[in-house]
Motif scaffolding. Structure first.
Motif, PDB file in Angstrom:
ATOM      1  N   GLU A 189      -4.078   1.492  10.902  1.00 51.70           N
ATOM      2  CA  GLU A 189      -5.269   2.192  11.486  1.00 51.70           C
ATOM      3  C   GLU A 189      -6.394   1.925  10.429  1.00 51.70           C
ATOM      4  O   GLU A 189      -7.690   1.637  10.653  1.00 51.70           O
ATOM      5  N   ALA A 190      -6.296   2.492   9.238  1.00 51.98           N
ATOM      6  CA  ALA A 190      -7.123   2.477   8.382  1.00 51.98           C
ATOM      7  C   ALA A 190      -7.641   1.157   7.877  1.00 51.98           C
ATOM      8  O   ALA A 190      -8.791   0.645   7.491  1.00 51.98           O
ATOM      9  N   LYS A 213       5.277   6.619  10.821  1.00 51.26           N
ATOM     10  CA  LYS A 213       4.047   6.980  10.936  1.00 51.26           C
ATOM     11  C   LYS A 213       3.191   6.724   9.956  1.00 51.26           C
ATOM     12  O   LYS A 213       1.905   6.531  10.196  1.00 51.26           O
ATOM     13  N   LEU A 214       3.562   6.650   8.834  1.00 46.38           N
ATOM     14  CA  LEU A 214       2.595   6.552   7.756  1.00 46.38           C
ATOM     15  C   LEU A 214       2.158   4.883   7.822  1.00 46.38           C
ATOM     16  O   LEU A 214       0.860   4.683   7.420  1.00 46.38           O
ATOM     17  N   LEU A 258       9.341   5.911   7.964  1.00 43.96           N
ATOM     18  CA  LEU A 258       8.086   5.378   7.392  1.00 43.96           C
ATOM     19  C   LEU A 258       7.004   4.893   8.645  1.00 43.96           C
ATOM     20  O   LEU A 258       5.955   4.459   8.224  1.00 43.96           O
ATOM     21  N   ARG A 270       0.788  -1.192   0.173  1.00 45.72           N
ATOM     22  CA  ARG A 270       0.037  -0.268  -0.003  1.00 45.72           C
ATOM     23  C   ARG A 270       0.948   1.241   0.026  1.00 45.72           C
ATOM     24  O   ARG A 270       0.532   2.240  -0.635  1.00 45.72           O
ATOM     25  N   ALA A 271       2.040   1.222   0.818  1.00 49.52           N
ATOM     26  CA  ALA A 271       2.833   2.537   0.799  1.00 49.52           C
ATOM     27  C   ALA A 271       3.729   2.743  -0.287  1.00 49.52           C
ATOM     28  O   ALA A 271       3.960   3.896  -0.649  1.00 49.52           O
ATOM     29  N   LEU A 272       3.826   1.415  -1.058  1.00 51.83           N
ATOM     30  CA  LEU A 272       5.017   1.687  -1.842  1.00 51.83           C
ATOM     31  C   LEU A 272       4.420   1.709  -3.351  1.00 51.83           C
ATOM     32  O   LEU A 272       5.171   2.411  -4.408  1.00 51.83           O
ATOM     33  N   ASP A 285      -0.572   4.665  10.254  1.00 51.38           N
ATOM     34  CA  ASP A 285      -1.736   5.228   9.797  1.00 51.38           C
ATOM     35  C   ASP A 285      -2.505   4.166   8.936  1.00 51.38           C
ATOM     36  O   ASP A 285      -3.652   3.830   8.931  1.00 51.38           O
ATOM     37  N   ALA A 286      -1.555   3.617   8.168  1.00 60.03           N
ATOM     38  CA  ALA A 286      -2.116   2.686   6.916  1.00 60.03           C
ATOM     39  C   ALA A 286      -2.819   1.413   8.009  1.00 60.03           C
ATOM     40  O   ALA A 286      -3.972   0.825   7.344  1.00 60.03           O
TER      41      ALA A 286
END
Lengths: 400, 400
Positions: free
Chosen positions: B263-264, B256-257, B254, B112-114, B260-261
């Motif tokens: 948590e979503a 924090k994001l 990385l 998701r992040a990359l 957050d991912a």
């Protein structure tokens, strides 16, 4: 060597954010601060004993539950959920129920399956912030349709559905809405479903509070009126949020791909916990538990509303919810409730500002008060503090 | 009205698929079929008693664990994981460890992040199919870099890294690889990290088997050589896959994001289970448990290898893994092991065909045998059946 992550992260990662933007921990507060920010059952309503025992039993008697297994979820749990939905008026084949990590994962799986960049996504304004948190990284255009006392405003919904391109979905919390507390009426439900069907736009119904009515049960879920509705539920509010067990009722056509998406996401949910929850929600204890929880929430809501009427008087307006966890109050003479938060925190009371519940974070004169976890004493004290700050601030603002 | 879902689903949904394409349930098998398809600890290695007791204790003593809480995970569990990684040579700040729903969710969060459409993603060939299942819906180009006895082939990796556009990541299972059983040597690890650093390409290291060595511990994880490595772990193999508890070590930038991912995606993982796992893995019991599990897996692996040597003889070749769950055998005179599966199933033995482990599902003469859950008797019987079918089929094929 260092990696330059800014050149490597996906564009969507820029939209990752916490569900609530307000950093409550950065607000200076006195030690006895009262938080109206919660959205969970209180300790005295957490079923630690019966559910803990059922779980310990499952661990003892079903060690194979510790293996890989059914990604779609434990069949008897899906049957029990279907039976409960049937009591509420929605006939659902257990095969069309997918067990998820709370309703949050159900929203995530639906978004994965449906959303493309540029898609239009309709939500209610205000809406549940956790849904915005899921939708935003998909680079979609989120449009908030206003609510009135009977649910989403039909004319506005119809206009949004009619505009091109066709919206990809309409996300709604029709029952004891988070945050507004509004419940869509029976007539409104029928009309909303009819409109969505007319335009061929899927409805994603998020329904975690439906069992937590105060005096009378709410109208049937939207899924009762249309079997294309994607309907989400959860045990986070009726049992405990820490369980992370929810579900997604989907049209049969979509089940296979949603199960595949779940498998890619995390393979499966906790199988022993699913067995324990099945035992607990099919026992007579569960109805007694719900009855007790309903009574507690109704009392706390009533108590807070009465205290607010005394303390806030003309400073604010609200409607009494008929179930659920939240009181949504709208301030008079204030454009942005978030601006009051530092004053309130300093006075020992916090809330979630209304702007958190809109996709564009627009200034909002409203705020959400969660009352379920607070004692009678704290509810009264919190209302008093809120009233004091509001009266002072609003007078000060008007005086300028 | 029916919704035309084909016009509504996102393009990526076309790439949703089960982790294994082979439908084993559709193969006619005798009732005493022996499945070499598993990849889980056997019942006798599932820690139902100590972990079940620790969990029951957490439910009794920490009911607030049933609330919403730390999305990043239980701090003492993150500390215990950091301590174990330190013993293996990797110094990691507990603040850079995120608790996930198994390593599977860690792969999902990294993707998701990359990942962006069109990105190049390097994997090993063969590789873990669950990673392919995550990557494919992102519409990326997945390239398989071959393995030799010492891990990924350096020349091939270097060539792939050098080609434009720069790959987004290199996903590797360096230790007791799934499916090939190969362990990257210390020298190879250093060289791989150096290459990736030189080209500025992130390494995603998936390491669920590292604690399950047979005679001697493996070299340190890749994360020990470069603090930009994203390193994934799991309790699925050392405790139980049904727990769904894993972790992701990420560069501090990385975290924090990724939180957050997470948590979503599902808000948080099971907080009480995290407390129970912490108690269990920091108790002396855990090292005894691992020692026993290592002995059992080493014995079963040895037994199967000896039986295969007797039964398959010249029909197949393999290398003995030095840890983990899998024996990867390569057939002689067969181009596609999947073609043998119906014959084997009819004879009462199944395996996962090699083609499952390649992004392009290329025909493969190899197959994966999982031996951990099988008794001595079943291992011998399974090898005998496999040998019989292979001898017959290969003779038949050669005879044509």
């Amino acid at each position: 060597m260092r990696i330059d992550w800014s050149t490597i992260l996906a564009g969507r990662a820029r939209a990752f954010r916490p569900c609530i933007r307000t950093d409550f921990s950065s607000l200076p507060t006195p030690p006895d601060v009262i938080h109206f920010t919660g959205g969970a059952p209180p300790l005295e309503c957490l079923p630690a004993e019966p559910l803990g025992e059922a779980l310990a039993r499952a661990w003892r008697t079903e060690p194979t539950g510790l293996w890989y297994g059914e990604t779609e979820g434990h069949r008897p749990l899906r049957e029990a959920i279907a039976a409960r939905l049937a009591q509420r008026g929605a006939t659902v084949d257990p095969d069309t129920i997918l067990i998820t990590q709370g309703a949050q994962q159900a929203i995530d799986l639906v978004a994965r399956a449906l959303l493309e960049p540029g898609d239009r996504v309709l939500v209610e304004g205000p809406t549940y912030f956790g849904a915005l948190q899921v939708f935003e990284p998909y680079d979609v255009r989120i449009e908030a349709i206003p609510l009135d006392e009977e649910g989403v405003v039909l004319d506005e919904l119809a206009a949004a559905l009619a505009r091109s391109p066709r919206p990809k979905l309409f996300y709604t919390v029709p029952t004891f809405q988070n945050p507004a507390g509004v419940t869509m009426t029976l007539e409104r439900r029928r009309a909303v479903v009819e409109l969505a069907a007319q335009y061929g736009v899927p409805i994603v119904e998020d329904d975690p509070y439906g069992d937590l009515w105060y005096e009378t049960p709410p109208p049937p879920p939207l899924r009762a009126f249309w079997d294309e509705v994607l309907s989400l539920g959860s045990f986070s509010k009726t049992l405990a949020p820490g369980l992370r067990v929810g579900w997604l009722v989907a049209p049969p056509h979509l089940m296979k791909l949603l199960i595949d998406a779940k498998e890619a996401a995390d393979i499966q949910s906790d199988r022993l916990l699913q067995r324990a929850i099945t035992a607990v929600i099919t026992s007579p204890w569960y109805e007694e538990h719900l009855a007790r929880a309903r009574r507690i929430y109704a009392e706390r809501c009533q108590l807070l509303a009465e205290a607010l009427a005394r303390e806030l008087g003309e400073c604010a307006a609200w409607s009494l919810p008929r179930g659920g966890f939240f009181l949504w109050i709208t301030l008079r003479g204030v454009e942005e409730s978030a601006s009051l938060l530092p004053h309130c925190a300093a006075a020992g009371v916090t809330f979630v500002p209304g702007s958190e519940f809109y996709p564009d974070h627009r200034p909002s004169p409203s705020l959400r008060l969660g009352f379920t976890t607070l004692s009678r004493e704290d509810l009264l004290k919190g209302a008093e503090r809120l009233g004091r700050v509001l009266r002072e601030t609003i007078v000060e603002v008007s005086g300028r």
